[in-house]
Design a protein around this motif. Structure first.
Motif, PDB file in Angstrom:
ATOM      1  N   ARG A 162       0.973  -0.959   0.001  1.00 21.35           N
ATOM      2  CA  ARG A 162       0.226   0.012  -0.051  1.00 21.35           C
ATOM      3  C   ARG A 162       0.777   1.315   0.060  1.00 21.35           C
ATOM      4  NH1 ARG A 162      -0.941  -3.763   2.798  1.00 21.35           N
ATOM      5  NH2 ARG A 162       0.139  -2.934   4.607  1.00 21.35           N
ATOM      6  N   SER A 163       2.100   1.020  -0.488  1.00 18.82           N
ATOM      7  CA  SER A 163       2.897   2.365  -0.576  1.00 18.82           C
ATOM      8  C   SER A 163       2.761   2.855  -1.995  1.00 18.82           C
ATOM      9  CB  SER A 163       4.389   1.853  -0.290  1.00 18.82           C
ATOM     10  OG  SER A 163       5.140   3.137  -0.565  1.00 18.82           O
ATOM     11  N   ILE A 164       2.710   4.255  -2.343  1.00 16.29           N
ATOM     12  CA  ILE A 164       2.861   4.655  -3.704  1.00 16.29           C
ATOM     13  C   ILE A 164       4.382   5.002  -4.106  1.00 16.29           C
ATOM     14  CG2 ILE A 164       2.249   6.844  -4.937  1.00 16.29           C
ATOM     15  CD1 ILE A 164      -0.343   6.717  -3.318  1.00 16.29           C
ATOM     16  N   ILE A 165       5.125   5.346  -3.001  1.00 18.20           N
ATOM     17  CA  ILE A 165       6.543   6.097  -3.431  1.00 18.20           C
ATOM     18  C   ILE A 165       7.545   4.941  -3.682  1.00 18.20           C
ATOM     19  CG2 ILE A 165       8.173   7.187  -2.165  1.00 18.20           C
ATOM     20  CD1 ILE A 165       6.359   8.829  -0.749  1.00 18.20           C
ATOM     21  N   ARG A 166       7.343   3.850  -3.035  1.00 23.71           N
ATOM     22  CA  ARG A 166       8.213   2.655  -3.041  1.00 23.71           C
ATOM     23  C   ARG A 166       8.321   2.124  -4.741  1.00 23.71           C
ATOM     24  NH1 ARG A 166       8.559  -1.874   1.089  1.00 23.71           N
ATOM     25  NH2 ARG A 166       8.736  -0.150   2.360  1.00 23.71           N
ATOM     26  N   PRO A 167       7.117   1.630  -5.392  1.00 25.41           N
ATOM     27  CA  PRO A 167       7.107   1.364  -6.491  1.00 25.41           C
ATOM     28  C   PRO A 167       7.513   2.269  -7.607  1.00 25.41           C
ATOM     29  CG  PRO A 167       5.040   0.649  -5.498  1.00 25.41           C
ATOM     30  CD  PRO A 167       5.796   1.401  -4.524  1.00 25.41           C
ATOM     31  N   ILE A 168       7.177   3.488  -7.200  1.00 26.26           N
ATOM     32  CA  ILE A 168       7.321   4.658  -8.293  1.00 26.26           C
ATOM     33  C   ILE A 168       9.034   4.828  -8.218  1.00 26.26           C
ATOM     34  CG2 ILE A 168       7.468   7.136  -8.799  1.00 26.26           C
ATOM     35  CD1 ILE A 168       4.565   7.248  -7.964  1.00 26.26           C
ATOM     36  N   MET A 169       9.707   4.891  -7.176  1.00 29.31           N
ATOM     37  CA  MET A 169      11.141   4.643  -7.051  1.00 29.31           C
ATOM     38  C   MET A 169      11.754   3.695  -7.805  1.00 29.31           C
ATOM     39  SD  MET A 169      11.590   7.567  -5.370  1.00 29.31           S
ATOM     40  CE  MET A 169      13.194   7.564  -4.944  1.00 29.31           C
ATOM     41  N   LYS A 170      11.087   2.513  -7.907  1.00 27.64           N
ATOM     42  CA  LYS A 170      11.708   1.207  -8.503  1.00 27.64           C
ATOM     43  C   LYS A 170      11.581   1.538 -10.020  1.00 27.64           C
ATOM     44  CE  LYS A 170      11.110  -2.209  -4.870  1.00 27.64           C
ATOM     45  NZ  LYS A 170      10.670  -3.465  -4.530  1.00 27.64           N
ATOM     46  N   PHE A 171      10.487   2.095 -10.172  1.00 24.42           N
ATOM     47  CA  PHE A 171      10.246   2.366 -11.619  1.00 24.42           C
ATOM     48  C   PHE A 171      11.335   3.242 -12.290  1.00 24.42           C
ATOM     49  CE2 PHE A 171       8.314   4.730 -15.225  1.00 24.42           C
ATOM     50  CZ  PHE A 171       7.861   3.598 -16.245  1.00 24.42           C
TER      51      PHE A 171
END
Length: 605
Positions: A536-545
């Motif tokens: 439920r984290s928005i920041i972590r997936p965007i950082m990986k992308f």
């Protein structure tokens, strides 16, 4: 609203060209820069008598020769700082003298001591003024911290309005105080000469068995608290009208003359009238009562004395910002201290001084008596280093008449060094903090300088070898749905480059499927990448992308993260939203070497 309140408190902004008109002439400068020194008349003699009373009332006659010795030291300091003014007309006082002649570390020790001393000056003076108010109105005693904070706030705002305005406000009460003390001295001398003094005064020169050299030295060092603030003029030369150094030197001599005359006058009257220290009544109060009785003149003198103790803090407001500017210019304090405010003063230094002195008042609950020895040591360390620095200067340069100047500074250095050592040995339980705090201050100076030096080294380029690298651009737009905010951001992104990708983070398969369907129906001409977040984290997936994009395109493209953000119409409406765009931007600033831009969309309702 904030701007209107600011204008009301500190006045209209002033143009840079108006700076010369904002500087001080001799008489206004005397009011601004001498309030700390002149206020010491209210307690200097008392400090001597408090020590002498340990040997009994018969020892109070020693206060006269001790006061003369303090007067001699004042004369030496005035001569020394007058030489400093002409040798270093840009200001900076003990900091510049010590740094130039004794090395950077010694200069920082002097500068750090003075900065701490100025903060203590404001805290002690505001608390002393509060004590005078609560003595007259005992019901206010439980509110003494609040009263001291109000005093600091008023002084801070007054100085934010500019040096000339604060000088205009201060001139009247300070000159009235000077007049009142001279009237008291003159009337007291007349009364003594006409036989009005008491007969129980100890005989001058009478032997007192239990008076030791140590006790006399301790009394002398305590009396030297009357010399605090003498260095302020040499620190604040840039505040003077042209010719600045000549006006500063004249102001210093006027201050020394007035201070010396008042101090020796009060000391003589205290001896002639047989005054002894009293917890309930100051020495000046006892002299005024003996001379005039408890009438209108007595209460006027008491009121002006209380007011001058409050206004003593203003010397620090004039000197602290200029010294902070000098240190910031040498990269030992933040560059913010070099910035002039709307009223052409170094407003960040003024605010910093006000905040930290207020914190001291709160921490010590308005009882700052234990800070006074520390405050005195903070003065005499720079005194000693300044004198030693000038000695080295005369030996190195050897200008005409240098031997006389060297002798003056040598006597001054030995005296101020002795006083510093006496303070340390006799009041160690009160001044031990200086051995902890000053090293921390100096470490902070060096840490700041190291940061600025490392930053300059890292940012420096070789113009002959290094040229801008021309790359393409990939823009990543995080989206939360199909909205006007997203449409506005995509329109801007596509105006910059065709290489735009939208990123959506969903928390489950249904959420992602619903978003992909909406995007396909809308078809904005931008590819949508959907990412699933199991935590439920928005920041972590965007950082990986973004890591993936960087790895693939680092050599060919600049990566820009374009963050859509809507701006609510009213300030309170912001708390109704999760502010994920702000969190993402803050995280990217600290973690990634990518370009971060925000496209605002202002809500109308």
């Amino acid at each position: 609203m904030v701007s209107k309140v600011k204008r009301l408190l500190i006045g209209r902004p002033m143009k840079s060209a108006e700076i010369e008109g904002a500087k001080l002439g001799k008489f206004k400068a005397l009011a601004v820069l001498s309030s700390d020194a002149l206020s010491s008349v209210a307690y200097g003699t008392e400090q001597i008598l408090l020590v002498l009373m340990a040997a009994g009332f018969a020892a109070v006659w020693y206060s006269v020769p001790i006061s003369l010795a303090v007067l001699g030291l004042l004369f030496i300091l005035i001569l020394s700082y007058r030489q400093t003014i002409y040798a270093y007309p840009a200001g900076g006082g003990a900091y510049i003298v010590a740094k130039d002649n004794l090395g950077v570390s010694t200069g920082l020790l002097a500068g750090g001591s003075l900065l701490v001393d100025y903060i203590l000056t404001v805290a002690v003076s505001s608390s002393a003024g509060t004590d005078a108010i609560t003595s007259a109105f005992p019901s206010l005693h439980e509110h003494r911290v609040l009263i001291a904070l109000v005093i600091i706030l008023v002084l801070t705002v007054m100085n934010l309005r500019g040096v000339t305005e604060s000088a205009s406000v201060l001139a009247t009460p300070i000159y009235l105080f000077v007049v009142a003390i001279f009237v008291l001295i003159a009337a007291g001398i007349v009364k003594y000469a006409t036989g009005g003094a008491p007969a129980h005064v100890p005989e001058f020169g009478a032997a007192v068995s239990n008076v030791s050299l140590f006790l006399l030295l301790k009394a002398f060092s305590s009396g030297c608290s009357a010399l605090t603030g003498v260095e302020a003029v040499s620190n604040a030369i840039p505040n003077f009208k042209k010719p600045a150094e000549r006006n500063a030197a004249a102001t210093l001599i006027m201050m020394g003359t007035i201070l010396g005359a008042m101090f020796i006058g009060i000391s003589l009257l205290a001896y002639w009238y047989g005054v002894a220290p009293d917890e309930k009544q100051t020495v000046v109060s006892q002299i005024a009562e003996s001379t005039f009785g408890r009438g209108a003149v007595y209460y006027a003198i008491q009121a002006l004395t209380a007011l001058i103790l409050v206004l003593a803090a203003n010397t620090a407001y004039s000197a602290f910002p200029l010294l902070a500017f000098m240190l910031a210019k040498d990269k030992y304090m933040p560059h913010a201290f070099m910035v002039r405010g709307d009223r052409l003063g170094y407003s960040n230094g003024i605010i910093f001084l006000g905040v930290f002195s207020a914190l001291l008042v709160i921490i010590f609950h308005g009882n700052t008596e234990n800070l006074i020895p520390l405050y005195a040591v903070g003065v005499f360390i720079p005194f000693t280093l300044s004198q030693l620095g000038m000695m080295v200067r005369w030996i190195k340069l050897r200008p005409p008449g240098w031997t006389t100047r060297l002798a003056v500074n040598t006597i001054g250095m030995l005296t101020t060094l002795s006083i510093t050592l006496i303070f340390i040995f006799t009041k160690f339980t009160h001044v031990w903090m200086v051995f902890v705090f000053l090293p921390i201050v100096m470490w902070t100076f060096f840490a700041i300088a190291r940061h600025y030096r490392n930053t300059a080294d890292e940012l420096r380029i070789d113009p002959a070898e290094e040229k801008p690298c021309i790359k393409g651009s990939t823009i990543v737009v995080p989206v939360a749905g199909v909205t006007r905010v997203v449409m506005n951001s995509l329109s801007y992104a596509k105006s910059l480059t065709d290489n735009v990708v939208a990123v959506y983070v969903g928390f489950d398969d249904e959420d992602i499927e619903r978003m992909e369907k909406k995007w396909a129906e809308w078809d904005p001409g931008v590819r949508l990448i959907t990412l699933r977040s199991s935590y439920r984290s928005i920041i972590r997936p965007i950082m990986k992308f973004i890591d993936t994009i960087e790895w693939k395109t680092a050599e060919t493209d600049h990566i820009t993260v374009l963050i859509p953000q809507f701006i609510a119409k009213h300030w309170w409406q912001h708390i109704l939203h999760n502010q994920s765009s702000l969190l993402l931007r803050a995280y990217l600033y600290n973690q990634k070497d990518v370009i971060i831009a925000t496209v605002p969309y202002h809500l109308r309702r």
